[in-house]
Design a protein around this motif. Structure first.
Motif, PDB file in Angstrom:
ATOM      1  N   SER A  64       0.837  -1.197   0.000  1.00 10.28           N
ATOM      2  CA  SER A  64       0.000   0.000   0.000  1.00 10.28           C
ATOM      3  C   SER A  64       0.875   1.252   0.000  1.00 10.28           C
ATOM      4  N   LEU A  65       0.380   2.300  -0.604  1.00  9.89           N
ATOM      5  CA  LEU A  65       1.063   3.589  -0.567  1.00  9.89           C
ATOM      6  C   LEU A  65       0.307   4.583   0.318  1.00  9.89           C
ATOM      7  N   ASP A  66      -0.626   4.050   1.083  1.00 10.43           N
ATOM      8  CA  ASP A  66      -1.460   4.892   1.940  1.00 10.43           C
ATOM      9  C   ASP A  66      -0.801   5.072   3.306  1.00 10.43           C
ATOM     10  N   TYR A  67      -0.232   6.245   3.534  1.00  9.82           N
ATOM     11  CA  TYR A  67       0.397   6.552   4.818  1.00  9.82           C
ATOM     12  C   TYR A  67      -0.660   7.146   5.751  1.00  9.82           C
ATOM     13  N   LYS A 102      -5.645   3.024  11.561  1.00  4.17           N
ATOM     14  CA  LYS A 102      -5.475   1.962  10.578  1.00  4.17           C
ATOM     15  C   LYS A 102      -4.022   1.728  10.192  1.00  4.17           C
ATOM     16  N   ASP A 103      -3.091   2.451  10.805  1.00  3.56           N
ATOM     17  CA  ASP A 103      -1.685   2.205  10.474  1.00  3.56           C
ATOM     18  C   ASP A 103      -1.254   0.845  11.012  1.00  3.56           C
ATOM     19  N   PRO A 118       3.706   2.123   5.501  1.00  5.35           N
ATOM     20  CA  PRO A 118       2.406   1.516   5.179  1.00  5.35           C
ATOM     21  C   PRO A 118       2.451  -0.010   5.261  1.00  5.35           C
ATOM     22  N   ILE A 119       1.271  -0.600   5.318  1.00  2.97           N
ATOM     23  CA  ILE A 119       1.156  -2.055   5.380  1.00  2.97           C
ATOM     24  C   ILE A 119       1.139  -2.632   3.966  1.00  2.97           C
TER      25      ILE A 119
END
Length: 388
Positions: free
Chosen positions: A275-278, A324-325, A285-286
């Motif tokens: 994932s690129l969602d920080y 959610k991190d 990210p996960i």
């Protein structure tokens, strides 16, 4: 490590000191073995140092005798005849409650002037018979009953049922109100139940407790095994061997470490989706990999989990567990969802962690994991470490 099909006795306790007091006048002692679980909560008269000493004396005597196999009658008699009596108020200097659970989940409860215990099954309060006995002229209540999976018992000091008195509530948070509150809790772990209870008490006190406030909860749970693989094996030729052994383990599976995730992706021939969602700019990210409940970065994420665990005994952590991190999600799994944890720790050294420019506290992953396990032991988690 785990006895299959055997319910797990989950225990958690929290306390609030009376405002302006450095020591808590309540004391909780917990002992667990293959044969018995023993919990003692004592509430010393008054507050501060004197109350703490008296409560500690009570818990130490009771727990030591029960651990050594003394009968309940002998233990109660010794405690009751040891406790001094206040000459002014003519009451014992410490009240107490004892819970003893054997390997077959037969529960015995002893209560002496503490608030009645809360026994909840299927979101309803369970009524049970209490037998009156007298030791040294003092009345003690004794009760016995079997426990089932999903049941929980909460034992409190009177600071709980006095919460809010003279502040938000005229007569405090009375026993019936606390029981209604507990019956509404649809929470997985003893830690969640106890934390929510104590946090509510603190709010009712306006964050300035007017009395020492303690609670301990025992919940009978189905065991939940969580397996965590962090770091590549020392010998790369064994990557395939350990990958397939790990996948055959019972329970949830988690990877902590980018290199480790790539090894599993390669050996299992499954796509690793990063994932690129920080969600938190300070936490990597996960990723996603078929067959795993969570895939995170390694040391940075583990270090944040350690920080959260160290804070969680003293601070309200509700906000953290809903993030959610990767660190917050791993923290929630370790603390609330697991009962048994198995860490597989690769001995291969990540060159990045030996770089002198890399933060010193992150230099050795193994030490971080060891610290995490020490924190988790405070929550009575069953833990094993396997180095490969």
């Amino acid at each position: 490590m785990l006895k299959k099909n055997r319910p797990y006795v989950d225990i958690a306790s929290y306390s609030l000191n009376k405002k302006n007091e450095e020591l808590c006048g309540d004391k909780i002692e917990i002992f667990q073995s293959e044969q018995n679980t023993i919990i003692v909560l004592a509430d010393g008269l008054g507050s501060g140092v004197k109350a703490n000493i008296l409560a500690t004396l009570t818990t130490k005597i009771a727990l030591t005798m029960l651990k050594k196999g003394e009968s309940l009658e002998e233990t109660i008699d010794t405690v009751m005849n040891t406790l001094p009596v206040c000459q002014v108020r003519q009451i014992a200097y410490s009240t107490f409650g004892i819970i003893k659970i054997d390997k077959d989940l037969n529960c015995t409860v002893i209560e002496y002037d503490n608030p009645p215990i809360f026994f909840v099954r299927d979101k309803a309060l369970v009524n049970f018979k209490k037998e009156e006995r007298y030791y040294g002229g003092k009345k003690v209540l004794l009760s016995s009953f079997p426990l089932l999976e999903g049941d929980f018992i909460t034992l409190t000091s009177d600071g709980v049922i006095h919460a809010g008195v003279g502040n938000i509530l005229n007569h405090g948070w009375e026993w019936s109100h606390v029981s209604e509150f507990l019956c509404k809790q649809d929470l997985v772990s003893a830690d969640q139940i106890t934390r929510r209870l104590i946090d509510t008490c603190n709010c009712l006190y306006g964050n300035q407790p007017g009395d020492d406030t303690s609670a301990v909860t025992v919940k009978i749970r189905r065991p939940k095994i969580v397996n965590i693989f962090s770091g590549p094996p020392e010998n790369p030729s064994l990557d395939k061997h350990y990958t397939h052994r790990f996948m055959n383990l019972e329970g949830s599976k988690i990877i902590c470490g980018g290199t480790t995730a790539n090894i599993f992706s390669r050996e299992l021939k499954r796509e690793l989706k990063t994932s690129l969602d920080y969600t938190d700019p300070t936490i990597p990210p996960i990723a996603e990999l078929e067959g795993f409940d969570l895939v995170t970065e390694g040391v940075l994420t583990l270090k944040r989990v350690l920080d959260l665990l160290k804070k969680s005994k003293n601070e309200k952590m509700d906000d953290a567990v809903f993030k959610k991190d990767g660190a917050s999600r791993l923290y929630k799994i370790l603390l609330d969802e697991s009962t048994h944890l198995q860490f597989w720790i690769g001995n291969s050294i990540n060159p990045a962690h030996q770089n002198p420019d890399f933060p010193q506290e992150l230099s050795i992953k193994v030490n971080v994991i060891k610290e995490i396990t020490e924190e988790l032991k405070k929550y009575n988690k069953q833990i094993s470490l396997k180095y490969i």
